[in-house]
Design a protein around this motif. Structure first.
Motif, PDB file in Angstrom:
ATOM      1  N   ARG A  60      -5.862  16.739  69.423  1.00 42.53           N
ATOM      2  CA  ARG A  60      -6.022  16.158  70.756  1.00 42.53           C
ATOM      3  C   ARG A  60      -7.292  16.682  71.425  1.00 42.53           C
ATOM      4  N   LEU A  61      -7.599  17.948  71.220  1.00 47.49           N
ATOM      5  CA  LEU A  61      -8.852  18.519  71.728  1.00 47.49           C
ATOM      6  C   LEU A  61     -10.051  17.812  71.102  1.00 47.49           C
ATOM      7  N   ARG A  62      -9.992  17.581  69.794  1.00 46.20           N
ATOM      8  CA  ARG A  62     -11.091  16.928  69.088  1.00 46.20           C
ATOM      9  C   ARG A  62     -11.309  15.505  69.605  1.00 46.20           C
ATOM     10  N   MET A  63     -10.223  14.791  69.900  1.00 50.06           N
ATOM     11  CA  MET A  63     -10.377  13.429  70.421  1.00 50.06           C
ATOM     12  C   MET A  63     -11.063  13.429  71.788  1.00 50.06           C
ATOM     13  N   VAL A  64     -10.743  14.411  72.625  1.00 53.68           N
ATOM     14  CA  VAL A  64     -11.425  14.506  73.925  1.00 53.68           C
ATOM     15  C   VAL A  64     -12.902  14.818  73.704  1.00 53.68           C
ATOM     16  N   GLU A  65     -13.195  15.763  72.805  1.00 55.85           N
ATOM     17  CA  GLU A  65     -14.603  16.079  72.500  1.00 55.85           C
ATOM     18  C   GLU A  65     -15.364  14.828  72.074  1.00 55.85           C
ATOM     19  N   LEU A  66     -14.765  14.035  71.192  1.00 56.71           N
ATOM     20  CA  LEU A  66     -15.409  12.813  70.713  1.00 56.71           C
ATOM     21  C   LEU A  66     -15.630  11.815  71.846  1.00 56.71           C
ATOM     22  N   ALA A  67     -14.661  11.700  72.735  1.00 62.20           N
ATOM     23  CA  ALA A  67     -14.732  10.718  73.821  1.00 62.20           C
ATOM     24  C   ALA A  67     -15.802  11.048  74.856  1.00 62.20           C
ATOM     25  N   SER A 104      -4.633  -3.891  67.521  1.00 64.88           N
ATOM     26  CA  SER A 104      -5.911  -3.219  67.768  1.00 64.88           C
ATOM     27  C   SER A 104      -5.903  -2.437  69.090  1.00 64.88           C
ATOM     28  N   ILE A 105      -6.503  -1.259  69.063  1.00 62.63           N
ATOM     29  CA  ILE A 105      -6.663  -0.462  70.279  1.00 62.63           C
ATOM     30  C   ILE A 105      -8.127  -0.442  70.726  1.00 62.63           C
ATOM     31  N   LYS A 106      -8.924  -1.331  70.178  1.00 57.90           N
ATOM     32  CA  LYS A 106     -10.325  -1.435  70.574  1.00 57.90           C
ATOM     33  C   LYS A 106     -10.388  -1.668  72.077  1.00 57.90           C
ATOM     34  N   TYR A 107     -11.324  -0.996  72.726  1.00 51.93           N
ATOM     35  CA  TYR A 107     -11.553  -1.033  74.175  1.00 51.93           C
ATOM     36  C   TYR A 107     -10.520  -0.239  74.980  1.00 51.93           C
ATOM     37  N   LEU A 108      -9.444   0.187  74.358  1.00 50.35           N
ATOM     38  CA  LEU A 108      -8.475   1.046  75.054  1.00 50.35           C
ATOM     39  C   LEU A 108      -8.859   2.515  74.905  1.00 50.35           C
ATOM     40  N   VAL A 109      -9.517   2.833  73.800  1.00 48.48           N
ATOM     41  CA  VAL A 109     -10.002   4.193  73.557  1.00 48.48           C
ATOM     42  C   VAL A 109     -11.475   4.096  73.165  1.00 48.48           C
ATOM     43  N   HIS A 110     -12.174   5.213  73.292  1.00 50.53           N
ATOM     44  CA  HIS A 110     -13.571   5.258  72.870  1.00 50.53           C
ATOM     45  C   HIS A 110     -13.648   4.951  71.377  1.00 50.53           C
ATOM     46  N   ASP A 111     -14.736   4.309  70.943  1.00 49.39           N
ATOM     47  CA  ASP A 111     -14.883   3.947  69.526  1.00 49.39           C
ATOM     48  C   ASP A 111     -14.720   5.143  68.594  1.00 49.39           C
ATOM     49  N   ARG A 112     -15.288   6.293  68.986  1.00 47.19           N
ATOM     50  CA  ARG A 112     -15.185   7.482  68.121  1.00 47.19           C
ATOM     51  C   ARG A 112     -13.741   7.973  68.025  1.00 47.19           C
ATOM     52  N   VAL A 113     -12.987   7.814  69.114  1.00 47.77           N
ATOM     53  CA  VAL A 113     -11.570   8.196  69.099  1.00 47.77           C
ATOM     54  C   VAL A 113     -10.783   7.236  68.215  1.00 47.77           C
ATOM     55  N   GLU A 114     -11.082   5.956  68.308  1.00 52.43           N
ATOM     56  CA  GLU A 114     -10.411   4.961  67.458  1.00 52.43           C
ATOM     57  C   GLU A 114     -10.658   5.267  65.975  1.00 52.43           C
ATOM     58  N   GLU A 115     -11.894   5.599  65.641  1.00 56.85           N
ATOM     59  CA  GLU A 115     -12.233   5.927  64.255  1.00 56.85           C
ATOM     60  C   GLU A 115     -11.481   7.175  63.784  1.00 56.85           C
ATOM     61  N   TYR A 116     -11.383   8.175  64.642  1.00 57.77           N
ATOM     62  CA  TYR A 116     -10.688   9.423  64.302  1.00 57.77           C
ATOM     63  C   TYR A 116      -9.202   9.159  64.061  1.00 57.77           C
ATOM     64  N   ILE A 117      -8.588   8.387  64.971  1.00 60.36           N
ATOM     65  CA  ILE A 117      -7.164   8.054  64.820  1.00 60.36           C
ATOM     66  C   ILE A 117      -6.927   7.291  63.520  1.00 60.36           C
ATOM     67  N   SER A 118      -7.796   6.342  63.240  1.00 58.22           N
ATOM     68  CA  SER A 118      -7.658   5.527  62.018  1.00 58.22           C
ATOM     69  C   SER A 118      -7.833   6.377  60.756  1.00 58.22           C
ATOM     70  N   ALA A 119      -8.853   7.233  60.759  1.00 59.09           N
ATOM     71  CA  ALA A 119      -9.118   8.077  59.587  1.00 59.09           C
ATOM     72  C   ALA A 119      -7.974   9.042  59.318  1.00 59.09           C
ATOM     73  N   LYS A 120      -7.374   9.562  60.382  1.00 59.91           N
ATOM     74  CA  LYS A 120      -6.283  10.529  60.244  1.00 59.91           C
ATOM     75  C   LYS A 120      -4.905   9.869  60.114  1.00 59.91           C
ATOM     76  N   LYS A 121      -4.869   8.540  60.313  1.00 55.66           N
ATOM     77  CA  LYS A 121      -3.614   7.790  60.251  1.00 55.66           C
ATOM     78  C   LYS A 121      -2.570   8.318  61.255  1.00 55.66           C
ATOM     79  N   PHE A 122      -3.037   8.578  62.463  1.00 56.99           N
ATOM     80  CA  PHE A 122      -2.154   9.074  63.514  1.00 56.99           C
ATOM     81  C   PHE A 122      -1.304   7.957  64.111  1.00 56.99           C
ATOM     82  N   TYR A 123      -0.129   8.351  64.596  1.00 55.33           N
ATOM     83  CA  TYR A 123       0.792   7.507  65.371  1.00 55.33           C
ATOM     84  C   TYR A 123       1.399   6.351  64.574  1.00 55.33           C
ATOM     85  N   LEU A 124       1.288   6.370  63.259  1.00 53.37           N
ATOM     86  CA  LEU A 124       1.880   5.281  62.475  1.00 53.37           C
ATOM     87  C   LEU A 124       3.382   5.472  62.333  1.00 53.37           C
TER      88      LEU A 124
END
Length: 194
Positions: free
Chosen positions: A55-62, A174-194
């Motif tokens: 969660r810290l990393r996602m804020v850093e990215l955003a 899709s969560i595009k435009y709901l989160v920053h692009d870098r956060v979306e990429e991080y969530i997708s790469a880590k397969k979070f919240y599935l």
């Protein structure tokens, strides 16, 4: 330096958080807004939380391209559950050159009188309030509603929630435009919240 503290789980951080932080900073002439990533909110279950580090990393990215916004992991090493008044005391000791003010959604005022040592927060730091959906001023105690240390600011009414975003991910929406692009990429790469 005048620093606004925006506490939250940020599970995940979304554009609503970013818009509120940037708008509040502009309206109040804060020098910076720090996102304080909380390991556990005393009023919320911690079952659905991602790890503190993610969660810290996602804020850093955003926020990495906005020098007026910072992220803090100060609560990671504090006793859990963490209480705002204790975090404020720690930050005040560590950064005596800064003046810290809380940034809260208006919905938090309804139960603010239940917070640990809430009177100390008001007397030592003050609060900047931004509007939230379903805000009912009449349900707030008089002592809080009209307190001189509480300042209401005009900010966009953001009805975006991390819960909604997590639900979208589970449903493969899709969560595009709901989160920053870098956060979306991080969530997708880590397969979070599935």
């Amino acid at each position: 330096m005048k620093v606004g503290l925006f506490f939250g789980s940020f599970n995940p951080i979304h554009v609503g958080h970013l818009i509120i932080a940037n708008t509040v900073r502009g309206y109040t002439k804060l020098d910076q807004v720090w996102f304080v990533v909380s390991p556990q909110n005393p009023f919320k279950s911690s079952k659905s939380l991602l790890s503190d580090v993610d969660r810290l990393r996602m804020v850093e990215l955003a926020i990495e391209d906005n020098f007026d916004l910072r992220v803090s992991n100060v609560e990671f090493s504090m006793p859990k559950p963490s209480y705002t008044v204790d975090t404020l005391a720690y930050l005040k000791d560590r950064y005596p050159q800064h003046h810290f003010t809380l940034i809260l959604g208006s919905d938090n005022l309804r139960h603010f009188h239940k917070w640990k040592n809430y009177q100390e927060i008001l007397s030592q730091h003050g609060i900047i309030i931004y509007p939230r959906p379903d805000y009912e001023k009449d349900k707030i105690r008089e002592e809080i509603k009209n307190h001189p240390a509480i300042r209401m600011v005009n900010a966009p009414l953001m009805d975006i929630s991390a819960t909604f975003i997590r639900d979208c991910i589970k449903k493969d929406i899709s969560i595009k435009y709901l989160v920053h692009d870098r956060v979306e990429e991080y969530i997708s790469a880590k397969k979070f919240y599935l």
